[in-house]
Design a protein around this motif. Structure first.
Motif, PDB file in Angstrom:
ATOM      1  N   GLY A 189       0.779  -1.307  -0.134  1.00 35.28           N
ATOM      2  CA  GLY A 189       0.074  -0.039   0.292  1.00 35.28           C
ATOM      3  C   GLY A 189       0.796   1.087   0.001  1.00 35.28           C
ATOM      4  O   GLY A 189       0.352   2.503   0.483  1.00 35.28           O
ATOM      5  N   HIS A 190       2.153   1.040  -0.619  1.00 42.15           N
ATOM      6  CA  HIS A 190       2.968   2.273  -0.484  1.00 42.15           C
ATOM      7  C   HIS A 190       3.561   2.465  -1.989  1.00 42.15           C
ATOM      8  O   HIS A 190       4.055   1.416  -2.630  1.00 42.15           O
ATOM      9  CB  HIS A 190       3.909   2.352   0.604  1.00 42.15           C
ATOM     10  CG  HIS A 190       3.547   2.701   1.989  1.00 42.15           C
ATOM     11  ND1 HIS A 190       3.472   4.073   2.337  1.00 42.15           N
ATOM     12  CD2 HIS A 190       3.278   1.972   3.167  1.00 42.15           C
ATOM     13  CE1 HIS A 190       2.978   3.918   3.726  1.00 42.15           C
ATOM     14  NE2 HIS A 190       2.871   2.848   4.078  1.00 42.15           N
ATOM     15  N   HIS A 191       3.693   3.588  -2.120  1.00 45.81           N
ATOM     16  CA  HIS A 191       4.704   3.776  -3.453  1.00 45.81           C
ATOM     17  C   HIS A 191       5.932   3.926  -3.246  1.00 45.81           C
ATOM     18  O   HIS A 191       6.644   4.497  -2.241  1.00 45.81           O
ATOM     19  CB  HIS A 191       4.226   5.291  -3.931  1.00 45.81           C
ATOM     20  CG  HIS A 191       5.098   5.779  -5.091  1.00 45.81           C
ATOM     21  ND1 HIS A 191       4.897   5.060  -6.313  1.00 45.81           N
ATOM     22  CD2 HIS A 191       6.012   6.521  -5.503  1.00 45.81           C
ATOM     23  CE1 HIS A 191       5.863   5.336  -7.267  1.00 45.81           C
ATOM     24  NE2 HIS A 191       6.648   6.411  -6.576  1.00 45.81           N
ATOM     25  N   ILE A 192       7.044   3.360  -3.868  1.00 49.89           N
ATOM     26  CA  ILE A 192       8.101   3.108  -3.718  1.00 49.89           C
ATOM     27  C   ILE A 192       8.901   3.884  -4.846  1.00 49.89           C
ATOM     28  O   ILE A 192       8.692   3.539  -5.869  1.00 49.89           O
ATOM     29  CB  ILE A 192       8.484   1.561  -3.629  1.00 49.89           C
ATOM     30  CG1 ILE A 192      10.034   1.466  -3.012  1.00 49.89           C
ATOM     31  CG2 ILE A 192       8.112   0.967  -4.690  1.00 49.89           C
ATOM     32  CD1 ILE A 192      10.208  -0.046  -2.756  1.00 49.89           C
ATOM     33  N   GLU A 193       9.818   4.969  -4.425  1.00 46.94           N
ATOM     34  CA  GLU A 193      10.248   5.768  -5.297  1.00 46.94           C
ATOM     35  C   GLU A 193      11.589   5.447  -5.818  1.00 46.94           C
ATOM     36  O   GLU A 193      12.593   5.266  -4.825  1.00 46.94           O
ATOM     37  CB  GLU A 193      10.180   7.201  -4.755  1.00 46.94           C
ATOM     38  CG  GLU A 193      10.342   8.281  -5.778  1.00 46.94           C
ATOM     39  CD  GLU A 193      10.667   9.788  -5.284  1.00 46.94           C
ATOM     40  OE1 GLU A 193      10.274   9.539  -3.992  1.00 46.94           O
ATOM     41  OE2 GLU A 193      11.223  10.663  -5.924  1.00 46.94           O
ATOM     42  N   PRO A 194      11.826   5.441  -7.226  1.00 50.73           N
ATOM     43  CA  PRO A 194      13.349   5.152  -7.423  1.00 50.73           C
ATOM     44  C   PRO A 194      14.331   6.208  -7.039  1.00 50.73           C
ATOM     45  O   PRO A 194      13.896   7.143  -7.346  1.00 50.73           O
ATOM     46  CB  PRO A 194      13.192   4.831  -9.207  1.00 50.73           C
ATOM     47  CG  PRO A 194      11.690   4.319  -9.189  1.00 50.73           C
ATOM     48  CD  PRO A 194      11.155   5.205  -8.208  1.00 50.73           C
ATOM     49  N   GLU A 195      15.405   5.928  -6.822  1.00 54.42           N
ATOM     50  CA  GLU A 195      16.519   6.850  -6.528  1.00 54.42           C
ATOM     51  C   GLU A 195      17.296   7.260  -7.682  1.00 54.42           C
ATOM     52  O   GLU A 195      17.702   8.514  -7.747  1.00 54.42           O
ATOM     53  CB  GLU A 195      17.253   6.329  -5.397  1.00 54.42           C
ATOM     54  CG  GLU A 195      18.504   7.433  -4.861  1.00 54.42           C
ATOM     55  CD  GLU A 195      19.310   7.004  -3.800  1.00 54.42           C
ATOM     56  OE1 GLU A 195      18.787   6.004  -2.909  1.00 54.42           O
ATOM     57  OE2 GLU A 195      20.583   7.083  -3.942  1.00 54.42           O
ATOM     58  N   PHE A 196      17.567   6.442  -8.704  1.00 54.39           N
ATOM     59  CA  PHE A 196      18.381   6.804  -9.818  1.00 54.39           C
ATOM     60  C   PHE A 196      17.659   7.526 -10.797  1.00 54.39           C
ATOM     61  O   PHE A 196      16.244   7.816 -10.641  1.00 54.39           O
ATOM     62  CB  PHE A 196      18.914   5.599 -10.704  1.00 54.39           C
ATOM     63  CG  PHE A 196      18.004   4.635 -11.109  1.00 54.39           C
ATOM     64  CD1 PHE A 196      17.075   3.745 -10.343  1.00 54.39           C
ATOM     65  CD2 PHE A 196      17.607   4.949 -12.271  1.00 54.39           C
ATOM     66  CE1 PHE A 196      16.195   2.822 -11.106  1.00 54.39           C
ATOM     67  CE2 PHE A 196      16.828   4.170 -12.813  1.00 54.39           C
ATOM     68  CZ  PHE A 196      15.950   2.962 -12.362  1.00 54.39           C
ATOM     69  N   LYS A 197      18.131   8.444 -11.746  1.00 53.06           N
ATOM     70  CA  LYS A 197      17.394   9.098 -12.839  1.00 53.06           C
ATOM     71  C   LYS A 197      17.652   8.486 -14.212  1.00 53.06           C
ATOM     72  O   LYS A 197      18.709   7.989 -14.492  1.00 53.06           O
ATOM     73  CB  LYS A 197      17.942  10.625 -12.864  1.00 53.06           C
ATOM     74  CG  LYS A 197      18.156  11.122 -11.414  1.00 53.06           C
ATOM     75  CD  LYS A 197      16.764  12.067 -11.039  1.00 53.06           C
ATOM     76  CE  LYS A 197      17.242  12.717  -9.837  1.00 53.06           C
ATOM     77  NZ  LYS A 197      15.660  12.819  -9.040  1.00 53.06           N
ATOM     78  N   PHE A 198      16.598   8.648 -14.970  1.00 48.71           N
ATOM     79  CA  PHE A 198      16.840   8.406 -16.385  1.00 48.71           C
ATOM     80  C   PHE A 198      17.241   9.557 -17.346  1.00 48.71           C
ATOM     81  O   PHE A 198      16.735  10.431 -17.270  1.00 48.71           O
ATOM     82  CB  PHE A 198      15.342   7.859 -17.070  1.00 48.71           C
ATOM     83  CG  PHE A 198      15.526   7.364 -18.409  1.00 48.71           C
ATOM     84  CD1 PHE A 198      15.984   5.949 -18.521  1.00 48.71           C
ATOM     85  CD2 PHE A 198      14.763   7.919 -19.443  1.00 48.71           C
ATOM     86  CE1 PHE A 198      15.957   5.431 -19.874  1.00 48.71           C
ATOM     87  CE2 PHE A 198      14.850   7.554 -20.725  1.00 48.71           C
ATOM     88  CZ  PHE A 198      15.447   6.280 -20.931  1.00 48.71           C
ATOM     89  N   VAL A 199      18.321   9.077 -18.148  1.00 46.55           N
ATOM     90  CA  VAL A 199      18.688  10.079 -19.164  1.00 46.55           C
ATOM     91  C   VAL A 199      17.968  10.219 -20.356  1.00 46.55           C
ATOM     92  O   VAL A 199      18.403   8.752 -21.074  1.00 46.55           O
ATOM     93  CB  VAL A 199      20.282  10.151 -19.197  1.00 46.55           C
ATOM     94  CG1 VAL A 199      20.738  11.536 -20.070  1.00 46.55           C
ATOM     95  CG2 VAL A 199      20.600  10.434 -17.955  1.00 46.55           C
ATOM     96  N   SER A 200      17.008  10.726 -21.100  1.00 47.69           N
ATOM     97  CA  SER A 200      16.578  10.411 -22.244  1.00 47.69           C
ATOM     98  C   SER A 200      17.290  10.740 -23.363  1.00 47.69           C
ATOM     99  O   SER A 200      18.715  11.253 -23.213  1.00 47.69           O
ATOM    100  CB  SER A 200      15.389  11.346 -22.451  1.00 47.69           C
ATOM    101  OG  SER A 200      15.764  12.633 -22.824  1.00 47.69           O
ATOM    102  N   VAL A 201      17.130  10.314 -24.785  1.00 44.07           N
ATOM    103  CA  VAL A 201      18.108  10.469 -25.738  1.00 44.07           C
ATOM    104  C   VAL A 201      18.176  11.894 -26.190  1.00 44.07           C
ATOM    105  O   VAL A 201      19.327  12.435 -26.573  1.00 44.07           O
ATOM    106  CB  VAL A 201      17.428   9.668 -26.895  1.00 44.07           C
ATOM    107  CG1 VAL A 201      15.997  10.422 -27.402  1.00 44.07           C
ATOM    108  CG2 VAL A 201      18.417   9.737 -28.145  1.00 44.07           C
TER     109      VAL A 201
END
Ligand SMILES: Cc1cc2nc3c(=O)[nH]c(=O)nc-3n(C[C@H](O)[C@H](O)[C@H](O)COP(=O)(O)OP(=O)(O)OC[C@H]3O[C@@H](n4cnc5c(N)ncnc54)[C@H](O)[C@@H]3O)c2cc1C
Length: 326
Positions: A297-309
């Motif tokens: 019941g909790h949202h788990i947030e990613p720590e890393f970032k995505f770099v788009s093209v």
């Protein structure tokens, strides 16, 4: 972005002599060893070069992105059609005067932590095992042992998109858990002034060795990864434990998608077993976060970032909107 023309490349080489590399494999240089080809990576060697570089990029209307050691970044499988500004060893000087440390953004954090220890200063021990540059650490307000580098910052020097130098006090850096103003303001951190307390060199060294030993025991060391995938969330922690324990309890330890695998060593790490694509990592992240939401019941947030093209650095949650896994 259209591929850079010969004029742009000549100009980048004139502005940052010896710091320009074309057609670089992101899989070869990134921590996760994932990503297509970057058109151009430029590494300035001084604040003056960084200012001229940013002014030129603005004047030509070119997309750009800043990276450090890439230890918190997932690059697109399509590569990078933007000028990639990298701060590393060419801007990595450190000066220590009494309890104040002046360091350039490209300095390697474990090296900086050792220098601070050698000067008999305490407060940087928690950073001794974090593989990244000072610029990346400040941008992410990284740290360990429930600490963040922000608590040691006095001021930060940065360069804005037009090429002007800015100075921010610690309050203006807006540090919070794994976050700072630099995640949203497009400034490139050039250097920082940090403050520490005097301490016992032997005790500081022992503390660092014990932190490193614990990390070596807990974290996967052999296969490429980007550190902890999901942030800890205090409410979720209280209810169900840290992200690694929750992910393990849901049966994901060792789960694979293509070449990406939830580490059999620690479930909050995703390792590249050899041929992982960004898509594989995102599929695993998406499956895990949906399952955690449904079960805990909790949202788990990613720590890393995505770099788009196109060089946008995106929170992974944003990237996953509209992303459907096979
Ligand atoms: C094995 C492993 C263990 C890790 N352990 C930890 C840990 O214990 N604690 C922790 O907090 N993190 C940890 N990390 C994550 C990562 O190391 C940190 O977030 C690190 O501080 C990122 O630094 P970097 O130079 O690699 O930045 P990058 O990953 O290259 O970039 C991260 C972000 O910082 C920005 N950035 C980089 N340089 C600058 C600059 N000069 N100016 C402005 N913005 C900049 C980028 O645009 C990006 O948004 C770990 C990673 C790995 C691989």
């Amino acid at each position: 972005m259209e591929r850079l023309n010969a004029f742009d490349i000549r100009e980048l080489e004139r502005l940052c002599p010896g710091g320009v590399k074309e057609n670089v494999s992101l899989a070869a240089i990134s921590r996760w060893q994932i990503g297509g080809t970057a058109d151009v990576i430029v590494e300035p060697s001084s604040v003056a070069e960084l200012c001229s570089l940013r002014a030129f990029i603005a004047q030509e209307g070119l997309p750009s992105v800043v990276i450090g050691d890439t230890s918190n970044l997932l690059f697109s499988d399509e590569g990078l059609r933007a000028v990639c500004i990298r701060l590393g060893s060419r801007m990595s000087s450190v000066h220590i005067e009494n309890d104040i440390v002046h360091a350039q953004a490209g300095v390697w954090v474990p090296f900086l932590a050792r220098k601070i220890m050698s000067a008999g200063l305490t407060g940087a021990e928690h950073t001794c095992g974090i593989p990244g540059t000072l610029g990346g650490l400040i941008c992410m307000n990284g740290g360990s042992q429930r600490k963040g580098v922000g608590s040691s910052v006095v001021t930060v020097e940065s360069v804005d998109t037009a090429g002007n130098i800015c100075h921010r006090s610690v309050e203006q850096c807006e540090f919070s858990y794994r976050s700072s103003v630099y995640q949203n303001n497009s400034e490139v951190i050039a250097s920082a002034k940090l403050s520490f307390l005097s301490g016992d060199k032997l005790k500081i060294r022992q503390e660092m060795l014990s932190i490193l030993a614990e990390r070596n025991r807990k974290f996967p060391r052999k296969l490429p990864n980007c550190g902890s995938v999901f942030k800890s969330n205090p409410a979720m922690y209280e209810k169900a434990g840290p992200p690694g324990a929750i992910i393990e309890s849901l049966g994901f330890k060792g789960a694979c998608c293509g070449g990406a695998q939830v580490s059999p060593h620690h479930a909050n790490f995703i390792v590249n077993t050899g041929v992982a694509r960004a898509r594989d990592v995102l599929t695993l992240v998406s499956k895990i976060s949906r399952c955690v939401l449904e079960s805990v019941g909790h949202h788990i947030e990613p720590e890393f970032k995505f770099v788009s093209v196109h060089g946008e650095i995106m929170p992974v949650d944003e990237m996953l909107k509209g992303f459907f896994y096979e």
